[in-house]
Scaffold this motif. Structure first.
Motif, PDB file in Angstrom:
ATOM      1  N   PRO A  63       0.813  -1.226   0.000  1.00 33.11           N
ATOM      2  CA  PRO A  63       0.000   0.000   0.000  1.00 33.11           C
ATOM      3  C   PRO A  63       0.848   1.279   0.000  1.00 33.11           C
ATOM      4  O   PRO A  63       0.385   2.337  -0.410  1.00 33.11           O
ATOM      5  CB  PRO A  63      -0.800  -0.108   1.301  1.00 33.11           C
ATOM      6  CG  PRO A  63      -0.826  -1.555   1.614  1.00 33.11           C
ATOM      7  CD  PRO A  63       0.449  -2.122   1.084  1.00 33.11           C
ATOM      8  N   HIS A  64       2.078   1.168   0.470  1.00 35.66           N
ATOM      9  CA  HIS A  64       2.964   2.333   0.545  1.00 35.66           C
ATOM     10  C   HIS A  64       3.906   2.408  -0.651  1.00 35.66           C
ATOM     11  O   HIS A  64       4.878   3.159  -0.632  1.00 35.66           O
ATOM     12  CB  HIS A  64       3.771   2.295   1.844  1.00 35.66           C
ATOM     13  CG  HIS A  64       2.905   2.166   3.065  1.00 35.66           C
ATOM     14  ND1 HIS A  64       2.074   3.170   3.498  1.00 35.66           N
ATOM     15  CD2 HIS A  64       2.742   1.143   3.927  1.00 35.66           C
ATOM     16  CE1 HIS A  64       1.435   2.765   4.584  1.00 35.66           C
ATOM     17  NE2 HIS A  64       1.816   1.534   4.859  1.00 35.66           N
ATOM     18  N   GLY A  65       3.651   1.569  -1.671  1.00 36.62           N
ATOM     19  CA  GLY A  65       4.527   1.546  -2.830  1.00 36.62           C
ATOM     20  C   GLY A  65       5.435   0.334  -2.792  1.00 36.62           C
ATOM     21  O   GLY A  65       5.249  -0.564  -1.973  1.00 36.62           O
ATOM     22  N   ASP A  66       6.414   0.307  -3.685  1.00 40.89           N
ATOM     23  CA  ASP A  66       7.333  -0.836  -3.739  1.00 40.89           C
ATOM     24  C   ASP A  66       8.407  -0.659  -2.679  1.00 40.89           C
ATOM     25  O   ASP A  66       9.242   0.240  -2.770  1.00 40.89           O
ATOM     26  CB  ASP A  66       7.973  -0.939  -5.128  1.00 40.89           C
ATOM     27  CG  ASP A  66       6.934  -1.234  -6.205  1.00 40.89           C
ATOM     28  OD1 ASP A  66       5.841  -1.735  -5.852  1.00 40.89           O
ATOM     29  OD2 ASP A  66       7.207  -0.971  -7.380  1.00 40.89           O
ATOM     30  N   LEU A  67       8.363  -1.516  -1.676  1.00 41.21           N
ATOM     31  CA  LEU A  67       9.288  -1.413  -0.552  1.00 41.21           C
ATOM     32  C   LEU A  67      10.069  -2.700  -0.387  1.00 41.21           C
ATOM     33  O   LEU A  67       9.599  -3.772  -0.764  1.00 41.21           O
ATOM     34  CB  LEU A  67       8.512  -1.153   0.754  1.00 41.21           C
ATOM     35  CG  LEU A  67       7.782   0.174   0.873  1.00 41.21           C
ATOM     36  CD1 LEU A  67       6.934   0.183   2.134  1.00 41.21           C
ATOM     37  CD2 LEU A  67       8.771   1.324   0.892  1.00 41.21           C
ATOM     38  N   PRO A  68      11.255  -2.596   0.201  1.00 45.76           N
ATOM     39  CA  PRO A  68      11.959  -3.818   0.591  1.00 45.76           C
ATOM     40  C   PRO A  68      11.177  -4.513   1.711  1.00 45.76           C
ATOM     41  O   PRO A  68      10.239  -3.957   2.277  1.00 45.76           O
ATOM     42  CB  PRO A  68      13.309  -3.319   1.117  1.00 45.76           C
ATOM     43  CG  PRO A  68      13.425  -1.903   0.650  1.00 45.76           C
ATOM     44  CD  PRO A  68      12.026  -1.387   0.506  1.00 45.76           C
ATOM     45  N   ILE A  69      11.603  -5.726   2.033  1.00 46.62           N
ATOM     46  CA  ILE A  69      11.000  -6.476   3.136  1.00 46.62           C
ATOM     47  C   ILE A  69      11.753  -6.111   4.424  1.00 46.62           C
ATOM     48  O   ILE A  69      12.974  -6.264   4.501  1.00 46.62           O
ATOM     49  CB  ILE A  69      11.097  -7.998   2.875  1.00 46.62           C
ATOM     50  CG1 ILE A  69      10.326  -8.379   1.603  1.00 46.62           C
ATOM     51  CG2 ILE A  69      10.591  -8.784   4.087  1.00 46.62           C
ATOM     52  CD1 ILE A  69       8.826  -8.205   1.675  1.00 46.62           C
ATOM     53  N   TYR A  70      11.001  -5.651   5.408  1.00 49.55           N
ATOM     54  CA  TYR A  70      11.587  -5.273   6.695  1.00 49.55           C
ATOM     55  C   TYR A  70      11.007  -6.123   7.808  1.00 49.55           C
ATOM     56  O   TYR A  70       9.871  -6.591   7.708  1.00 49.55           O
ATOM     57  CB  TYR A  70      11.274  -3.804   7.018  1.00 49.55           C
ATOM     58  CG  TYR A  70      12.009  -2.805   6.176  1.00 49.55           C
ATOM     59  CD1 TYR A  70      13.336  -2.472   6.450  1.00 49.55           C
ATOM     60  CD2 TYR A  70      11.383  -2.184   5.101  1.00 49.55           C
ATOM     61  CE1 TYR A  70      14.006  -1.548   5.673  1.00 49.55           C
ATOM     62  CE2 TYR A  70      12.045  -1.253   4.318  1.00 49.55           C
ATOM     63  CZ  TYR A  70      13.367  -0.937   4.616  1.00 49.55           C
ATOM     64  OH  TYR A  70      14.039  -0.027   3.845  1.00 49.55           O
ATOM     65  N   VAL A  71      11.776  -6.265   8.871  1.00 47.56           N
ATOM     66  CA  VAL A  71      11.274  -6.906  10.084  1.00 47.56           C
ATOM     67  C   VAL A  71      10.336  -5.922  10.781  1.00 47.56           C
ATOM     68  O   VAL A  71      10.723  -4.798  11.089  1.00 47.56           O
ATOM     69  CB  VAL A  71      12.425  -7.296  11.032  1.00 47.56           C
ATOM     70  CG1 VAL A  71      11.872  -7.859  12.348  1.00 47.56           C
ATOM     71  CG2 VAL A  71      13.360  -8.294  10.366  1.00 47.56           C
TER      72      VAL A  71
END
Length: 88
Positions: free
Chosen positions: A26-34
């Motif tokens: 929903p916030h755009g293309d993001l890396p995977i975060y913990v």
């Protein structure tokens, strides 16, 4: 930024962390975060994985460009020893 390799043994409580982000989030293309390290589980016992760490790869499989669902699936499918490449 520092890359680190964290090897976790998946126990009865699982890997013990949740993730946020991913391609097409929903916030755009993001890396995977913990997102959260739970009070019990492999990550808590190990102690090195922190909220906000970026997960680059799981067992050598890159998470670059994967969706949240794909990343969850990759983590769920990994049995036994799980090697995370993390950027913190």
């Amino acid at each position: 930024f520092l890359y680190k390799t964290i090897t976790l043994e998946r126990g009865p409580d699982g890997l013990g962390f949740s993730i946020v982000g991913g391609h097409g989030s929903p916030h755009g293309d993001l890396p995977i975060y913990v997102k959260t390290v739970f009070g019990k589980g492999a990550a808590a016992e190990d102690g090195r994985l922190k909220r906000g760490d970026q997960i680059i790869a799981v067992n050598g499989q890159t998470l670059e460009g994967v969706t949240h669902e794909e990343a969850v699936g990759i983590l769920k499918r990994t049995k036994g020893t799980v090697t995370l490449t993390v950027l913190s």
